[in-house]
Every structure is written in structure tokens, then in C-alpha cells.
Design a protein around this motif. Structure first.
Motif, PDB file in Angstrom:
ATOM      1  N   GLN A 102       6.032  16.310  -0.551  1.00  0.00           N
ATOM      2  CA  GLN A 102       5.561  15.148  -1.279  1.00  0.00           C
ATOM      3  C   GLN A 102       6.178  15.041  -2.667  1.00  0.00           C
ATOM      4  O   GLN A 102       6.105  13.986  -3.299  1.00  0.00           O
ATOM      5  CB  GLN A 102       4.024  15.206  -1.412  1.00  0.00           C
ATOM      6  N   ASP A 103       6.770  16.139  -3.128  1.00  0.00           N
ATOM      7  CA  ASP A 103       7.257  16.117  -4.513  1.00  0.00           C
ATOM      8  C   ASP A 103       8.586  16.832  -4.718  1.00  0.00           C
ATOM      9  O   ASP A 103       8.953  17.159  -5.835  1.00  0.00           O
ATOM     10  CB  ASP A 103       6.204  16.736  -5.442  1.00  0.00           C
ATOM     11  N   LEU A 104       9.324  17.104  -3.634  1.00  0.00           N
ATOM     12  CA  LEU A 104      10.605  17.795  -3.756  1.00  0.00           C
ATOM     13  C   LEU A 104      11.761  16.817  -3.574  1.00  0.00           C
ATOM     14  O   LEU A 104      11.724  15.945  -2.700  1.00  0.00           O
ATOM     15  CB  LEU A 104      10.733  18.911  -2.721  1.00  0.00           C
ATOM     16  N   TYR A 105      12.804  17.002  -4.390  1.00  0.00           N
ATOM     17  CA  TYR A 105      14.008  16.182  -4.332  1.00  0.00           C
ATOM     18  C   TYR A 105      15.208  17.116  -4.204  1.00  0.00           C
ATOM     19  O   TYR A 105      15.119  18.320  -4.459  1.00  0.00           O
ATOM     20  CB  TYR A 105      14.148  15.338  -5.605  1.00  0.00           C
ATOM     21  N   THR A 106      16.355  16.576  -3.813  1.00  0.00           N
ATOM     22  CA  THR A 106      17.584  17.370  -3.784  1.00  0.00           C
ATOM     23  C   THR A 106      18.788  16.442  -3.738  1.00  0.00           C
ATOM     24  O   THR A 106      18.659  15.231  -3.553  1.00  0.00           O
ATOM     25  CB  THR A 106      17.608  18.338  -2.579  1.00  0.00           C
ATOM     26  N   PHE A 107      19.964  17.029  -3.914  1.00  0.00           N
ATOM     27  CA  PHE A 107      21.240  16.320  -3.758  1.00  0.00           C
ATOM     28  C   PHE A 107      21.970  16.903  -2.559  1.00  0.00           C
ATOM     29  O   PHE A 107      22.118  18.131  -2.457  1.00  0.00           O
ATOM     30  CB  PHE A 107      22.107  16.477  -5.011  1.00  0.00           C
ATOM     31  N   LEU A 108      22.423  16.036  -1.656  1.00  0.00           N
ATOM     32  CA  LEU A 108      23.167  16.491  -0.493  1.00  0.00           C
ATOM     33  C   LEU A 108      24.374  15.594  -0.252  1.00  0.00           C
ATOM     34  O   LEU A 108      24.459  14.493  -0.795  1.00  0.00           O
ATOM     35  CB  LEU A 108      22.272  16.494   0.753  1.00  0.00           C
ATOM     36  N   ASN A 109      25.290  16.074   0.571  1.00  0.00           N
ATOM     37  CA  ASN A 109      26.508  15.326   0.849  1.00  0.00           C
ATOM     38  C   ASN A 109      26.210  14.039   1.604  1.00  0.00           C
ATOM     39  O   ASN A 109      25.404  14.034   2.547  1.00  0.00           O
ATOM     40  CB  ASN A 109      27.475  16.178   1.668  1.00  0.00           C
ATOM     41  N   SER A 119      19.329  28.433   1.549  1.00  0.00           N
ATOM     42  CA  SER A 119      20.685  28.896   1.839  1.00  0.00           C
ATOM     43  C   SER A 119      21.596  27.826   2.413  1.00  0.00           C
ATOM     44  O   SER A 119      22.810  28.014   2.445  1.00  0.00           O
ATOM     45  CB  SER A 119      20.636  30.078   2.809  1.00  0.00           C
ATOM     46  N   SER A 120      21.047  26.716   2.897  1.00  0.00           N
ATOM     47  CA  SER A 120      21.899  25.714   3.528  1.00  0.00           C
ATOM     48  C   SER A 120      21.411  24.307   3.217  1.00  0.00           C
ATOM     49  O   SER A 120      20.209  24.100   2.961  1.00  0.00           O
ATOM     50  CB  SER A 120      21.935  25.919   5.044  1.00  0.00           C
ATOM     51  N   PRO A 121      22.294  23.308   3.253  1.00  0.00           N
ATOM     52  CA  PRO A 121      21.876  21.922   3.019  1.00  0.00           C
ATOM     53  C   PRO A 121      20.918  21.408   4.088  1.00  0.00           C
ATOM     54  O   PRO A 121      20.097  20.543   3.820  1.00  0.00           O
ATOM     55  CB  PRO A 121      23.199  21.148   3.030  1.00  0.00           C
ATOM     56  N   HIS A 159      28.831  24.984   4.849  1.00  0.00           N
ATOM     57  CA  HIS A 159      28.185  24.294   5.963  1.00  0.00           C
ATOM     58  C   HIS A 159      28.799  22.911   6.212  1.00  0.00           C
ATOM     59  O   HIS A 159      28.973  22.507   7.373  1.00  0.00           O
ATOM     60  CB  HIS A 159      26.690  24.146   5.677  1.00  0.00           C
ATOM     61  N   ILE A 160      29.140  22.190   5.169  1.00  0.00           N
ATOM     62  CA  ILE A 160      29.649  20.833   5.330  1.00  0.00           C
ATOM     63  C   ILE A 160      31.083  20.852   5.860  1.00  0.00           C
ATOM     64  O   ILE A 160      31.423  20.161   6.828  1.00  0.00           O
ATOM     65  CB  ILE A 160      29.595  20.069   3.997  1.00  0.00           C
ATOM     66  N   SER A 161      31.935  21.664   5.258  1.00  0.00           N
ATOM     67  CA  SER A 161      33.347  21.689   5.653  1.00  0.00           C
ATOM     68  C   SER A 161      33.550  22.275   7.041  1.00  0.00           C
ATOM     69  O   SER A 161      34.422  21.819   7.798  1.00  0.00           O
ATOM     70  CB  SER A 161      34.174  22.461   4.617  1.00  0.00           C
TER      71      SER A 161
END
Length: 286
Positions: free
Chosen positions: A227-234, A214-216, A102-104
Motif C-alpha cells: 500500500q505504500d511501497l514504490y520503486t523504479f524498474l526498467n 535481489s531482483s527487479p 536480470h534485464i539484460s
């Protein structure tokens, strides 16, 4: 150079040569077995035997014949419709196909526009894009995580550098790394997030992957609405906490699958003048 695909098929466990399908196509166009045989450069007896042998193996008619002529039966029409779909997928398309993470592919969309390349761009996860490329359905493959290229020893070309940022729910500030301890995370499989998970493991910071998507873009939306979810994204996609910038810096890459001069020139542009577009899109130059 004119190259056209020839396709054999296995139907109900029986393997049939492309010659059968060329025969059925010709019969459907001429409505005459004799005329079909003439156009194919074979005798009427050979054509008739080819059809009858296939019908005996399948147990149903492929061609209906009458005093008015010959045409495909219902099952024959169904088989030819499926065959034509497969042939269309194998043929060279009017526009080159770019498929990747998705990013590229988002970056490629901007690069194609500025270069003037009309292309069909499909965004998916790296794993799915690789499978499509291996099936011969992709002209340029792009990867969000370079590890896939290294693992397969692909001859890749760098596109840009990026790194991951930590996203927290609205109003949840993070002052330091310790604040990540025990948090619930959204994972995007087949992405560069593996760099973040490896870093957390090395630092012995405990975390819980409680959601998959399935996608960022979906991951971003899930965090923004929680309220309590985290993630790492570009970082090129969204701002966030940059605790892991150095540890997660990585290359976005491309692989040329079709040896075409126009596409080679485009990738030369990407690594040269196109790097100004790379910076404008929030990436780092290679």
C-alpha cells in the motif's frame, strides 16, 4: 587447440601440486601404485614418495594398500571429489555460459533463441555476474548498468537502450514529481536504479529506501502487493510513470570473455539483425 586445466589446491594450509591429484586419480582407477606410476611415466619410488609426503603433511592416509592392491582412503576419496568438482567448473562447457543482470539476460534469452545459439543463461545482479566472469566461469557477460563496464574499463558491446519508470502501489496515482516526496522505496542493489536515486537527489526530492531485494521481479511483486511501497524498474519489464525517462536512459551492454568465433558472430548478429528482436522485447535500438 586442446587446452585442459591444471589445478593446485591448498588443503589445511598446505599447498599441493596438481601432480598429487593426478596420482591419486590414477591410483583410484588402476588399484595399483605400480600401474599408476607406469601410466604417469614416473618411477614407483617417485609415486610412492609423492603420496607419502602429502600424507605426512596432512596427518592422515590418502591411499590404503593391501595384498589385493591400492585404493583411496575415505579422506582421499573426499579430496578427489572436491578436486573433480573444481576441475569440472574450469573445463570448457558443452554450451556457452551467458551470465549477467536480470534485464539484460532476459533480452539475451530471446536473442539466443532467434539466432539459434544453445547457451546456459544465468540471471543475477551485475556485481555477482562480474565476480563469476573474473573467475573465468562466463563466456559472455551482460550488464544492466553500464557504469560497471566503464569503471573496469571493459571492452563492451552495446545491446540496447532502456530507461526507468516509477512504479506506485495499486490505485495510487501520481500526477507530478512532487507526489513522490517522502515516499518509501524498494531498492535493487547493483542495478541501474542508481540513475533514479541520483535524479531524486539532484531535484532535492526526499525519499526513503525501506526495502532491499535481489531482483527487479521481486521488487515488482513487492510494490504490487503493498500500500505504500514504490520503486523504479526498467520500462522493458513493466509500464509505469515516465517522469524520469530522459534522466534514466541507459545502455545494456555485453562483454565477450571467451574468444570464440561462434560467439563473435552471435554478438555481431545482436548489433545488427538482432535489433529487431530488441525492439520486440520493449527496448530501444542501439
Amino acid at each position: 587447440m586442446d587446452i585442459q586445466p591444471k589445478l593446485n589446491l591448498v588443503i589445511n594450509g598446505h599447498n599441493f601440486s596438481y601432480k598429487l591429484f593426478e596420482t591419486l586419480r590414477c591410483v583410484s582407477k588402476t588399484f595399483s601404485q605400480r600401474e599408476a606410476a607406469r601410466r604417469l611415466g614416473i618411477s614407483h619410488a617417485v609415486l610412492n614418495r609423492r603420496i607419502k609426503d602429502a600424507e605426512d603433511r596432512l596427518g592422515f592416509l590418502l591411499v590404503d594398500s593391501s595384498a589385493a592392491g591400492s585404493g583411496l582412503s575415505g579422506p582421499g576419496l573426499e579430496i578427489m571429489a572436491q578436486y573433480q568438482k573444481l576441475i569440472n567448473r574450469l573445463r570448457e562447457q558443452e554450451y556457452p555460459v551467458i551470465c549477467g543482470g536480470h534485464i539484460s539476460t532476459g533480452l539475451m534469452d530471446s536473442l539466443c533463441y532467434n539466432y539459434g545459439l544453445d547457451a546456459v543463461i544465468y540471471s543475477t545482479d551485475d556485481g555477482s555476474a562480474l565476480r563469476l566472469a573474473e573467475m573465468g566461469l562466463v563466456d559472455i557477460l551482460t550488464l544492466d548498468d553500464p557504469v560497471h563496464a566503464f569503471m573496469r574499463d571493459l571492452d563492451f558491446q552495446p545491446l540496447a537502450y532502456d530507461y526507468l519508470v516509477l512504479l506506485s502501489p495499486p490505485g495510487k496515482d501520481l500526477d507530478n514529481l512532487e507526489a513522490v516526496e517522502g515516499k518509501n522505496f524498494v531498492e535493487v542493489p547493483h542495478s541501474a536504479q542508481r540513475l533514479a536515486w541520483n535524479t531524486l537527489d539532484q531535484l532535492k526530492i526526499h525519499y526513503h529506501i525501506t526495502e532491499l531485494c535481489s531482483s527487479p521481479y521481486n521488487a515488482l511483486r513487492m510494490v504490487q502487493n503493498s500500500q505504500d511501497l514504490y520503486t523504479f524498474l526498467n520500462r522493458s519489464l513493466t509500464p509505469g510513470w515516465e517522469f524520469f525517462a530522459d534522466a534514466t536512459r541507459h545502455l545494456l551492454t555485453s562483454v565477450l570473455y571467451k574468444d570464440h568465433e561462434r560467439l563473435k558472430d552471435f554478438l555481431d548478429y545482436v548489433s545488427g539483425r538482432g535489433q529487431r528482436i530488441v525492439e520486440k522485447q520493449g527496448f530501444e535500438r542501439i
